[in-house]
Design a protein around this motif. Structure first.
Motif, PDB file in Angstrom:
ATOM      1  N   GLY A  50       0.850  -1.212   0.332  1.00 50.01           N
ATOM      2  CA  GLY A  50      -0.090  -0.377   0.033  1.00 50.01           C
ATOM      3  C   GLY A  50       0.900   1.608   0.076  1.00 50.01           C
ATOM      4  N   LEU A  91       3.589   5.093   8.044  1.00 49.20           N
ATOM      5  CA  LEU A  91       3.937   4.370   6.783  1.00 49.20           C
ATOM      6  C   LEU A  91       4.071   5.120   6.537  1.00 49.20           C
ATOM      7  N   VAL A  92       3.272   6.084   6.492  1.00 54.95           N
ATOM      8  CA  VAL A  92       2.027   6.753   5.604  1.00 54.95           C
ATOM      9  C   VAL A  92       3.253   8.216   5.867  1.00 54.95           C
ATOM     10  N   ASP A 147      -6.174   7.275   1.523  1.00 56.57           N
ATOM     11  CA  ASP A 147      -5.865   5.969   2.384  1.00 56.57           C
ATOM     12  C   ASP A 147      -6.516   5.187   2.451  1.00 56.57           C
ATOM     13  N   ALA A 165      -6.040   1.717   2.976  1.00 62.42           N
ATOM     14  CA  ALA A 165      -5.320   0.562   3.233  1.00 62.42           C
ATOM     15  C   ALA A 165      -6.076  -0.462   4.267  1.00 62.42           C
ATOM     16  N   GLN A 166      -7.011   0.160   4.867  1.00 64.19           N
ATOM     17  CA  GLN A 166      -7.537  -1.274   6.261  1.00 64.19           C
ATOM     18  C   GLN A 166      -8.761  -1.157   5.036  1.00 64.19           C
ATOM     19  N   SER A 219      -3.847  -1.899   0.679  1.00 60.97           N
ATOM     20  CA  SER A 219      -2.662  -2.922   1.637  1.00 60.97           C
ATOM     21  C   SER A 219      -3.813  -3.825   1.558  1.00 60.97           C
ATOM     22  N   ALA A 224      -1.025  -6.071   2.874  1.00 55.88           N
ATOM     23  CA  ALA A 224      -0.219  -6.461   3.566  1.00 55.88           C
ATOM     24  C   ALA A 224      -0.911  -7.726   4.478  1.00 55.88           C
ATOM     25  N   LYS A 266      -4.558  -7.512   6.703  1.00 62.09           N
ATOM     26  CA  LYS A 266      -5.232  -6.463   5.907  1.00 62.09           C
ATOM     27  C   LYS A 266      -6.675  -7.080   5.438  1.00 62.09           C
ATOM     28  N   GLU A 306       2.529  -9.203   1.123  1.00 60.94           N
ATOM     29  CA  GLU A 306       2.122  -7.572   1.274  1.00 60.94           C
ATOM     30  C   GLU A 306       2.220  -7.325  -0.645  1.00 60.94           C
ATOM     31  N   GLY A 307       1.173  -6.227  -0.645  1.00 63.37           N
ATOM     32  CA  GLY A 307       1.170  -5.691  -1.664  1.00 63.37           C
ATOM     33  C   GLY A 307       0.241  -4.298  -1.543  1.00 63.37           C
ATOM     34  N   PHE A 341      -2.959   2.490  16.591  1.00 65.44           N
ATOM     35  CA  PHE A 341      -1.869   3.203  16.185  1.00 65.44           C
ATOM     36  C   PHE A 341      -1.325   3.217  17.886  1.00 65.44           C
TER      37      PHE A 341
END
Ligand SMILES: *Cc1c(COP(=O)(O)O)cnc(C)c1O
Length: 396
Positions: A43, A72-73, A141, A143-144, A165, A167, A170, A176-177, A342
């Motif tokens: 992602g 990571l962002v 974003d 990703a999730q 994402s 990963a 997720k 990973e991807g 987080f």
């Protein structure tokens, strides 16, 4: 002992490791109904490609991201040599503080990054309005939130571009991807050009990822999760290393390489089961949301009428940090899939100091201090969930 993973990842069948290669990018694009899309190795890599393409189009340099998001962002923005600005969240919300956001927008704002956290659907429309006024782009974003929809349309398509994402942890995983998407016929070739110039055929990296995906297919199951997830988690907790326990520590090096046909084939076969899996996890989440709804002092983030999010986990907020910490003391490390989204707001990670500004973000810090997540894995059974609910009832 059993162990629930922190999110509802789609388990792979070892049989899915075998069969025809390729086809994942197209299948994932169709799954979300994106006019243009492309696959990259994470992602974060997709976010980098979008940022570089947009920077080449506008020359601007400032990227505005939520002060509470994946580290990571921030690392991706630094990787591109761009300037990071943090925008606080609105109080008790996963969305931007719009007053602060409007104050941050200026003639150098390249992009604003609303974030669909925990499978929920972020409010993109007001961000888009602000972005248009100052000539900035909007990158969602997601990703999730692969599979989340609003009014029938996938997240990631309201702004100028978006990314998902794949990963581990997720939902659907290639280990990973990532997939970038856009509805903009002018932007798509710019992202593709950035991809062709910057993404190598790193055979060695990809070979490692293939082994990791095979290991993931074999080990992502209740019998092995205590070893591959639980042991490192409890070691980090014992050391008091909460960023590692929450999975928030990443290398600043961001690899860019191609995803092999073999991994794509595995992902394509798994994707054919995703819709049914997401229906099951949604049904489980709805049942459990109703149960948590009865607990005073426990607030769970959920969908509005027009939103149909996905449910990797249930994200909740307690009345204060003291009670949240007491709940975590009893549940984090108990094998029940309870953790934090987080652990900090971005300015509060020591290792991110070199690339994150110390912008003011009281609401992001407040969310970091008061929130936690409960896995929505189908392996967290009703007895395990009842244990979590009773701890929450006790502390809240
Ligand atoms: C995981 C995540 C990313 C990065 O995705 P990767 O595939 O791990 O690179 C970006 N943003 C958010 C909100 C995430 O949770």
């Amino acid at each position: 002992m059993r162990e629930a993973p922190p999110t509802a990842g789609l388990p792979l069948s070892p049989l899915e490791l075998f069969g025809a290669r390729g086809g994942f990018a197209r299948a994932a694009q169709d799954y979300v109904g994106a006019p243009y899309a492309g696959l990259a190795n994470s992602g974060t890599a997709c976010f980098v490609l979008i940022l570089i393409a947009l920077h080449r189009l506008s020359g601007r340099r400032t990227v505005v991201v939520p002060a509470y998001t994946c580290p990571l962002v921030a690392l991706a923005v630094a990787h591109c040599g761009l300037r990071l600005r943090l925008c606080d969240l609105a109080a008790d919300s996963l969305d931007f503080d719009m007053t602060m956001l409007s104050g941050l927008c200026d003639e150098d704002t390249l992009a604003i990054v609303p974030t669909h956290l925990a499978g929920r659907v972020a409010h993109v429309a007001p961000v888009l309005l602000l972005a248009r006024e100052c000539g900035a782009f909007v990158i969602e974003d997601a990703a999730q939130s692969f599979g989340a929809r609003q009014d029938g349309q996938s997240v990631g398509l309201e702004g100028d571009a978006g990314f998902f994402s794949f990963a581990a942890g997720k939902g659907l995983s290639l280990y990973e991807g990532g997939l970038w998407i856009t509805h903009d016929p002018a932007l798509a070739p710019a992202i593709e050009r950035a991809h062709d110039e910057l993404v190598s055929r790193d055979g060695w990296q990809e070979f490692r990822r293939c082994l990791e995906l095979a290991a993931y297919a074999l080990l992502y199951r209740p019998a092995f999760l205590p070893w591959v997830y639980g042991v490192p988690l409890r070691r980090a907790l014992k050391k008091g290393d909460l960023p590692s326990a929450a999975g928030d520590v990443f290398s600043p090096k961001i690899p860019l390489h191609r995803v092999s046909g073999w991994r794509q084939g595995v992902g394509r076969r798994a994707l054919s089961r995703l819709r049914a899996f997401q229906e099951q996890t949604t049904a489980q989440a709805e049942r459990r949301l109703a149960m948590l709804g009865h607990l005073p002092g426990v607030w769970v983030f959920r969908d509005k009428e027009s939103e149909k999010g996905v449910w990797p986990c249930l994200m909740l907020r307690l009345p204060d940090q003291h009670r949240r910490d007491r709940a975590l003391d009893m549940l984090w490390g108990a094998g029940l899939g309870v953790t934090c989204m987080f652990i900090h707001a971005l300015p509060d990670y020591d290792y991110l100091r070199p690339c994150v500004p110390q912008d003011v973000c009281p609401n992001a810090r407040d969310l970091a201090a008061r929130s936690m997540t409960i896995s929505n894995s189908l392996w967290l059974d009703d007895a395990g969930f009842a244990r979590i609910a009773s701890v929450l009832e006790q502390v809240a």
